[in-house]
Motif scaffolding. Sequence first.
Motif, PDB file in Angstrom:
ATOM      1  N   GLY A 179       0.808  -1.242  -0.102  1.00 34.09           N
ATOM      2  CA  GLY A 179       0.137  -0.241  -0.039  1.00 34.09           C
ATOM      3  C   GLY A 179       0.642   1.061   0.086  1.00 34.09           C
ATOM      4  N   GLY A 180       0.337   2.441  -0.418  1.00 33.67           N
ATOM      5  CA  GLY A 180       1.055   3.490  -0.368  1.00 33.67           C
ATOM      6  C   GLY A 180       1.371   4.026  -1.668  1.00 33.67           C
ATOM      7  N   VAL A 231      -6.763   0.334  -6.160  1.00 34.99           N
ATOM      8  CA  VAL A 231      -7.032   1.739  -5.611  1.00 34.99           C
ATOM      9  C   VAL A 231      -7.958   1.614  -4.567  1.00 34.99           C
ATOM     10  CG1 VAL A 231      -8.293   2.800  -7.059  1.00 34.99           C
ATOM     11  CG2 VAL A 231      -6.824   4.047  -5.929  1.00 34.99           C
ATOM     12  N   VAL A 232      -7.795   2.208  -3.470  1.00 40.08           N
ATOM     13  CA  VAL A 232      -8.962   2.588  -2.502  1.00 40.08           C
ATOM     14  C   VAL A 232      -9.794   3.760  -2.689  1.00 40.08           C
ATOM     15  CG1 VAL A 232      -9.639   2.912  -0.101  1.00 40.08           C
ATOM     16  CG2 VAL A 232      -7.894   1.187  -0.669  1.00 40.08           C
ATOM     17  N   MET A 233     -10.740   4.015  -3.150  1.00 39.44           N
ATOM     18  CA  MET A 233     -11.699   5.059  -3.233  1.00 39.44           C
ATOM     19  C   MET A 233     -12.429   5.643  -1.995  1.00 39.44           C
ATOM     20  SD  MET A 233     -14.387   5.964  -6.536  1.00 39.44           S
ATOM     21  CE  MET A 233     -15.679   5.257  -5.684  1.00 39.44           C
ATOM     22  N   VAL A 234     -12.572   6.579  -1.484  1.00 41.72           N
ATOM     23  CA  VAL A 234     -13.192   7.092  -0.235  1.00 41.72           C
ATOM     24  C   VAL A 234     -14.460   7.712  -1.066  1.00 41.72           C
ATOM     25  CG1 VAL A 234     -13.430   7.995   1.970  1.00 41.72           C
ATOM     26  CG2 VAL A 234     -11.312   6.913   1.116  1.00 41.72           C
ATOM     27  N   VAL A 266      -1.466  -1.083  -4.147  1.00 44.68           N
ATOM     28  CA  VAL A 266      -3.048  -0.409  -3.537  1.00 44.68           C
ATOM     29  C   VAL A 266      -2.800   1.205  -2.874  1.00 44.68           C
ATOM     30  CG1 VAL A 266      -3.466  -1.652  -1.733  1.00 44.68           C
ATOM     31  CG2 VAL A 266      -5.420  -0.649  -2.718  1.00 44.68           C
ATOM     32  N   PRO A 267      -2.713   2.102  -3.607  1.00 49.96           N
ATOM     33  CA  PRO A 267      -2.703   3.412  -2.942  1.00 49.96           C
ATOM     34  C   PRO A 267      -4.034   3.952  -2.415  1.00 49.96           C
ATOM     35  CG  PRO A 267      -2.835   3.758  -5.307  1.00 49.96           C
ATOM     36  CD  PRO A 267      -2.766   2.224  -5.128  1.00 49.96           C
ATOM     37  N   LEU A 268      -4.034   4.626  -1.594  1.00 50.88           N
ATOM     38  CA  LEU A 268      -5.263   5.324  -0.916  1.00 50.88           C
ATOM     39  C   LEU A 268      -5.102   6.966  -1.191  1.00 50.88           C
ATOM     40  CD1 LEU A 268      -7.689   5.358   0.987  1.00 50.88           C
ATOM     41  CD2 LEU A 268      -6.073   5.439   3.002  1.00 50.88           C
ATOM     42  N   PHE A 269      -6.075   7.600  -1.318  1.00 51.46           N
ATOM     43  CA  PHE A 269      -6.142   8.835  -1.520  1.00 51.46           C
ATOM     44  C   PHE A 269      -5.320   9.531  -2.498  1.00 51.46           C
ATOM     45  CE2 PHE A 269      -6.692   8.958   3.530  1.00 51.46           C
ATOM     46  CZ  PHE A 269      -8.204   9.101   3.338  1.00 51.46           C
TER      47      PHE A 269
END
Length: 151
Positions: free
Chosen positions: A4-5, A56-59, A22-25
Amino acid sequence: VWVGGSSPAALRRAARLGDGWVPLFVTPERFRADLGTVREQAARAGRDPTQITPAVVMVATVGAAPDATATGLRWLSDLYGIPPRAFERRLVAGSAAQCADAAARYLDAGARHVAVMVAGEGALEGFGQIAGALGPAEPAEPALAGAGAGS
């Protein structure tokens, strides 16, 4: 192992060691650029870049603006303990269709998976609305009976 990152160090780790990244933001544009970096670095390390699964993480917060935005920002601020303004460009807020469109932009940018984190109360309802706006999933390839050794 999924890495991640989105820092330069995280991209290097994903390229050298990751089965997935898998990144976030990150925005879809940033995701596309960073995915290119991961793939280039993987190739330089002697790895097949296609063997690293991009995700990817989508918020997201489903609802009418500006209430959905305020709700999501407040929820993220409470979760992370930092000011809401830190998330202003990282939160997808709007109708379920708008959130689904944002997820599609990540897929267009190269993600094979989009993990949706619903920011706010009623996460299951929000997730259901986004999933409904995305439409039915494509069916998986059917497994062949008896496939394997000796078949």
